[in-house]
Structures are given as structure tokens and as C-alpha cells.
Design a protein around this motif. Structure first.
Motif, PDB file in Angstrom:
ATOM      1  N   HIS A 182     -25.404   2.128  25.201  1.00 50.35           N
ATOM      2  CA  HIS A 182     -24.786   0.896  24.698  1.00 50.35           C
ATOM      3  C   HIS A 182     -23.519   1.209  23.901  1.00 50.35           C
ATOM      4  N   LEU A 183     -23.587   2.270  23.102  1.00 49.87           N
ATOM      5  CA  LEU A 183     -22.407   2.659  22.317  1.00 49.87           C
ATOM      6  C   LEU A 183     -21.221   2.921  23.239  1.00 49.87           C
ATOM      7  N   THR A 184     -21.482   3.670  24.306  1.00 53.70           N
ATOM      8  CA  THR A 184     -20.420   4.022  25.250  1.00 53.70           C
ATOM      9  C   THR A 184     -19.914   2.790  25.995  1.00 53.70           C
ATOM     10  N   ASN A 185     -20.846   2.000  26.494  1.00 56.80           N
ATOM     11  CA  ASN A 185     -20.477   0.851  27.335  1.00 56.80           C
ATOM     12  C   ASN A 185     -19.696  -0.214  26.569  1.00 56.80           C
ATOM     13  N   PHE A 186     -19.995  -0.352  25.276  1.00 57.75           N
ATOM     14  CA  PHE A 186     -19.364  -1.425  24.498  1.00 57.75           C
ATOM     15  C   PHE A 186     -18.352  -0.891  23.476  1.00 57.75           C
ATOM     16  N   GLY A 187     -18.097   0.405  23.515  1.00 54.62           N
ATOM     17  CA  GLY A 187     -17.075   0.981  22.642  1.00 54.62           C
ATOM     18  C   GLY A 187     -17.402   0.851  21.168  1.00 54.62           C
ATOM     19  N   LEU A 188     -18.668   1.062  20.814  1.00 57.33           N
ATOM     20  CA  LEU A 188     -19.108   0.893  19.426  1.00 57.33           C
ATOM     21  C   LEU A 188     -19.074   2.227  18.676  1.00 57.33           C
ATOM     22  N   LYS A 189     -19.053   2.135  17.337  1.00 57.01           N
ATOM     23  CA  LYS A 189     -18.785   3.319  16.521  1.00 57.01           C
ATOM     24  C   LYS A 189     -20.041   4.058  16.047  1.00 57.01           C
ATOM     25  N   GLY A 190     -21.179   3.427  16.122  1.00 55.97           N
ATOM     26  CA  GLY A 190     -22.386   4.086  15.644  1.00 55.97           C
ATOM     27  C   GLY A 190     -23.574   3.156  15.718  1.00 55.97           C
ATOM     28  N   ILE A 191     -24.710   3.627  15.208  1.00 55.65           N
ATOM     29  CA  ILE A 191     -25.957   2.865  15.262  1.00 55.65           C
ATOM     30  C   ILE A 191     -26.481   2.637  13.846  1.00 55.65           C
ATOM     31  N   LYS A 192     -26.834   1.388  13.577  1.00 59.52           N
ATOM     32  CA  LYS A 192     -27.501   1.050  12.316  1.00 59.52           C
ATOM     33  C   LYS A 192     -28.907   0.572  12.655  1.00 59.52           C
ATOM     34  N   GLU A 193     -29.886   1.071  11.951  1.00 64.07           N
ATOM     35  CA  GLU A 193     -31.278   0.716  12.202  1.00 64.07           C
ATOM     36  C   GLU A 193     -31.791  -0.227  11.118  1.00 64.07           C
ATOM     37  N   ILE A 194     -32.421  -1.317  11.539  1.00 65.92           N
ATOM     38  CA  ILE A 194     -33.136  -2.201  10.609  1.00 65.92           C
ATOM     39  C   ILE A 194     -34.606  -2.111  10.990  1.00 65.92           C
ATOM     40  N   SER A 195     -35.431  -1.527  10.120  1.00 65.82           N
ATOM     41  CA  SER A 195     -36.824  -1.252  10.471  1.00 65.82           C
ATOM     42  C   SER A 195     -37.792  -1.972   9.538  1.00 65.82           C
ATOM     43  N   GLY A 196     -39.058  -1.972   9.931  1.00 71.00           N
ATOM     44  CA  GLY A 196     -40.112  -2.548   9.108  1.00 71.00           C
ATOM     45  C   GLY A 196     -40.337  -4.029   9.317  1.00 71.00           C
ATOM     46  N   LEU A 197     -39.772  -4.589  10.384  1.00 70.01           N
ATOM     47  CA  LEU A 197     -39.892  -6.017  10.664  1.00 70.01           C
ATOM     48  C   LEU A 197     -41.000  -6.284  11.670  1.00 70.01           C
ATOM     49  N   GLY A 198     -41.585  -7.477  11.595  1.00 73.69           N
ATOM     50  CA  GLY A 198     -42.453  -7.935  12.660  1.00 73.69           C
ATOM     51  C   GLY A 198     -41.616  -8.208  13.901  1.00 73.69           C
ATOM     52  N   ALA A 199     -42.275  -8.350  15.049  1.00 73.10           N
ATOM     53  CA  ALA A 199     -41.551  -8.529  16.316  1.00 73.10           C
ATOM     54  C   ALA A 199     -40.651  -9.761  16.297  1.00 73.10           C
ATOM     55  N   VAL A 200     -41.129 -10.835  15.695  1.00 66.67           N
ATOM     56  CA  VAL A 200     -40.344 -12.073  15.674  1.00 66.67           C
ATOM     57  C   VAL A 200     -39.038 -11.869  14.917  1.00 66.67           C
ATOM     58  N   MET A 201     -39.126 -11.278  13.742  1.00 68.71           N
ATOM     59  CA  MET A 201     -37.914 -11.068  12.955  1.00 68.71           C
ATOM     60  C   MET A 201     -37.060  -9.932  13.503  1.00 68.71           C
ATOM     61  N   CYS A 202     -37.645  -9.018  14.283  1.00 71.75           N
ATOM     62  CA  CYS A 202     -36.812  -8.043  15.006  1.00 71.75           C
ATOM     63  C   CYS A 202     -35.871  -8.782  15.942  1.00 71.75           C
ATOM     64  N   ALA A 203     -36.420  -9.736  16.692  1.00 73.57           N
ATOM     65  CA  ALA A 203     -35.601 -10.506  17.634  1.00 73.57           C
ATOM     66  C   ALA A 203     -34.569 -11.359  16.908  1.00 73.57           C
ATOM     67  N   ILE A 204     -34.981 -12.001  15.809  1.00 72.19           N
ATOM     68  CA  ILE A 204     -34.055 -12.843  15.046  1.00 72.19           C
ATOM     69  C   ILE A 204     -32.964 -11.987  14.391  1.00 72.19           C
ATOM     70  N   SER A 205     -33.332 -10.849  13.841  1.00 66.71           N
ATOM     71  CA  SER A 205     -32.350  -9.976  13.188  1.00 66.71           C
ATOM     72  C   SER A 205     -31.335  -9.449  14.193  1.00 66.71           C
ATOM     73  N   ALA A 206     -31.769  -9.255  15.436  1.00 61.79           N
ATOM     74  CA  ALA A 206     -30.816  -8.848  16.473  1.00 61.79           C
ATOM     75  C   ALA A 206     -29.813  -9.961  16.749  1.00 61.79           C
ATOM     76  N   LEU A 207     -30.229 -11.214  16.600  1.00 61.76           N
ATOM     77  CA  LEU A 207     -29.305 -12.333  16.754  1.00 61.76           C
ATOM     78  C   LEU A 207     -28.326 -12.420  15.585  1.00 61.76           C
ATOM     79  N   GLU A 208     -28.795 -12.069  14.408  1.00 57.54           N
ATOM     80  CA  GLU A 208     -27.971 -12.187  13.205  1.00 57.54           C
ATOM     81  C   GLU A 208     -26.991 -11.015  13.038  1.00 57.54           C
ATOM     82  N   ASN A 209     -27.118  -9.993  13.883  1.00 54.71           N
ATOM     83  CA  ASN A 209     -26.319  -8.776  13.686  1.00 54.71           C
ATOM     84  C   ASN A 209     -25.686  -8.291  14.988  1.00 54.71           C
ATOM     85  N   ARG A 210     -25.143  -9.207  15.766  1.00 59.63           N
ATOM     86  CA  ARG A 210     -24.492  -8.819  17.027  1.00 59.63           C
ATOM     87  C   ARG A 210     -23.343  -7.836  16.778  1.00 59.63           C
ATOM     88  N   PRO A 211     -23.214  -6.818  17.639  1.00 64.01           N
ATOM     89  CA  PRO A 211     -24.035  -6.471  18.790  1.00 64.01           C
ATOM     90  C   PRO A 211     -25.322  -5.755  18.354  1.00 64.01           C
TER      91      PRO A 211
END
Length: 273
Positions: A182-211
């Protein structure tokens, strides 16, 4: 069927359950165990989970009778009505119980209406930690705090949302390869991890932190989340025009006939546009 009316009922149910969770945020909660998947997070339950389910069902059960809707709820035995009715409510009274127990953000209330063929029709999520309501109705868009929700890029890096830290996740190297692609395909600079969430908030947090993305690899042991972990957010993503699939890119089965677990298929939530 009046979908907007049913969505409003689900919203009220989620908000009421969320208020109950907020009352207990600082309590010392007794932790019980139940039959679940192979991981500890799916085996823990508290009185708050059960209270929230009772609150939600006090809203939904009348609609089950008047609209002939089935029911699947995490803390109640599956009565298989989801295979007999045209639609069924899919309820997670408190997703992310382990986060709640550990006084960590990442828990939420999740309610969905699913058709018998597994299509998400209504999705409602309430995050008690931030007092934020998310909902969607099929063919009527997605909303945040009842205002139309438009997703925008917020970062020049990739956010990976997860329940377990990547270093503690089985087959982490395979996940790293996907993230690096994904980093290569979208020209992104690095990876940030948000951990410790339930599955529902994992999906919501991915919406709040595009890409961003959230995924679970297929595995043999029972787990990988259950239908109620993905039903509401699948509807929200659908209305935002974003893909939610099995790990291999197939249609996500939200009415699995064998059991409620998703381990055989895995999941992939993508917010990379």
C-alpha cells in the motif's frame, strides 16, 4: 418496510446503550467468561454487556413482531431466525469489551439490519468515548452525528487499525507485506498503527484516518470476529463507496450458515482512495 423509521429506532437503542456504558466507565467491573472463539477477547463478558443488550432489545423486539424481523445478538443464543426471515437485526451490545475492561478507548455499540442474503441494510455505531454516532441506510448515504459524512484524506502515511499490536499478531510478516505494498502503490511515507480497538472501532478508525486499512487474515481456529462485529460498519462503508470484503476479496458473508465466526474467510476494510 420503512427503513428510516427502523434506523431511527436503532439509533435510539444504540444511544441508550451507550449512555449505560458511560455510567460504568470508572467502575471496577467483574469479568466473566463465556464460550467464544479461540482468543480471550471473544470469551470475556461483563454485566454491562448484558445490560446493554437488554436495553437494545427493549427497542428492537417490538419491530421484530411488527415487521417480522429475525434477531442475532451476541449475548443471546442464535435462534436461527436469521435464516427464516427476510431481514434480521444483528446486535453487538458492546463491541471491544476487553478495551472497556482495560479502561482503553475502542469499545462501541453496534446495531445492523441485514437481509437474509447477507446484504447490510442499516448500520448504526455509537462510540461512547467520544459521544460520536455513525449510521448509514442502504442507498441513502452515511452520516456522522446525523450529518452527511464525506471522507477525506487526512495524512500522508498509512494508518493500520488493529485489535492486537502488529508485533503480537500471527503471520505479522504477511500483513507487513500488504501494508508495504500500500505504501508503494499510494506513495505514502510510512505506517502508523492504532491498536487495542474492538473490530467495530477498528473499521471506524480506518474511516477517520484515511488513508487506512483494517484486516484479518483467515485462520483455522474459531474467531476472527463474528457477524455482529462487521455488520454495521459494512453498511457504513458500503454507503461511502468503500470496499469491505473477505480477505481474498470476495463478498463478505454476513449470514454465514455454519456459525457466526468469520475466521475461515478473514476480512478486509479498505479506505485508501
Amino acid at each position: 418496510m420503512d427503513l428510516q423509521h427502523l434506523a431511527n429506532i436503532a439509533i435510539e437503542a444504540a444511544l441508550s446503550a451507550g449512555k449505560n456504558i458511560q455510567k460504568h466507565l470508572n467502575d471496577n467491573i467483574n469479568v466473566e467468561t463465556k464460550k467464544g472463539g479461540s482468543n480471550y477477547a471473544s470469551q470475556v463478558v461483563t454485566k454491562v454487556d448484558r445490560e446493554c443488550e437488554n436495553i437494545i432489545l427493549s427497542y428492537l423486539l417490538a419491530t421484530c413482531k411488527s415487521y417480522d424481523i429475525g434477531l442475532l445478538s451476541e449475548e443471546t443464543t442464535d435462534d436461527k431466525s436469521r435464516f427464516e426471515k427476510d431481514f434480521f437485526w444483528c446486535v453487538d451490545p458492546m463491541d471491544g469489551t476487553l478495551a472497556f475492561i482495560n479502561k482503553h478507548t475502542g469499545f462501541s455499540v453496534s446495531i445492523a439490519l441485514i437481509s437474509r442474503d447477507g446484504t447490510p441494510i442499516i448500520g448504526v455505531v455509537f462510540d461512547p468515548s467520544t459521544n460520536t454516532l455513525y449510521h448509514a441506510v442502504k442507498d441513502n448515504g452515511a452520516y456522522k452525528n446525523k450529518k452527511i459524512w464525506t471522507i477525506k484524506n487526512t495524512n500522508d502515511y498509512l494508518t493500520y487499525t488493529t485489535d492486537k499490536k502488529l508485533k503480537d499478531t500471527p503471520k505479522s510478516d504477511e500483513i507487513k507485506d500488504i501494508l508495504n505494498n500500500h505504501l508503494t502503490n499510494f506513495g505514502l511515507k510510512g505506517i502508523k498503527e492504532i491498536s487495542g480497538l474492538g473490530a467495530v472501532m477498528c473499521a471506524i478508525s480506518a474511516l477517520e484516518n484515511r488513508p487506512a486499512c483494517f484486516l484479518k487474515l483467515p485462520k483455522k481456529s474459531k474467531g476472527g470476529g463474528s457477524i455482529w462485529d462487521y455488520a454495521a460498519t459494512a453498511c457504513i462503508y458500503q454507503e461511502l463507496g468503500l470496499p469491505v470484503t473477505s480477505f481474498n476479496g470476495e463478498t463478505l458473508d454476513l449470514n454465514n450458515k455454519d456459525n457466526t465466526f468469520m475466521n475461515e474467510y478473514g476480512v478486509s476494510y479498505s479506505n485508501l482512495k
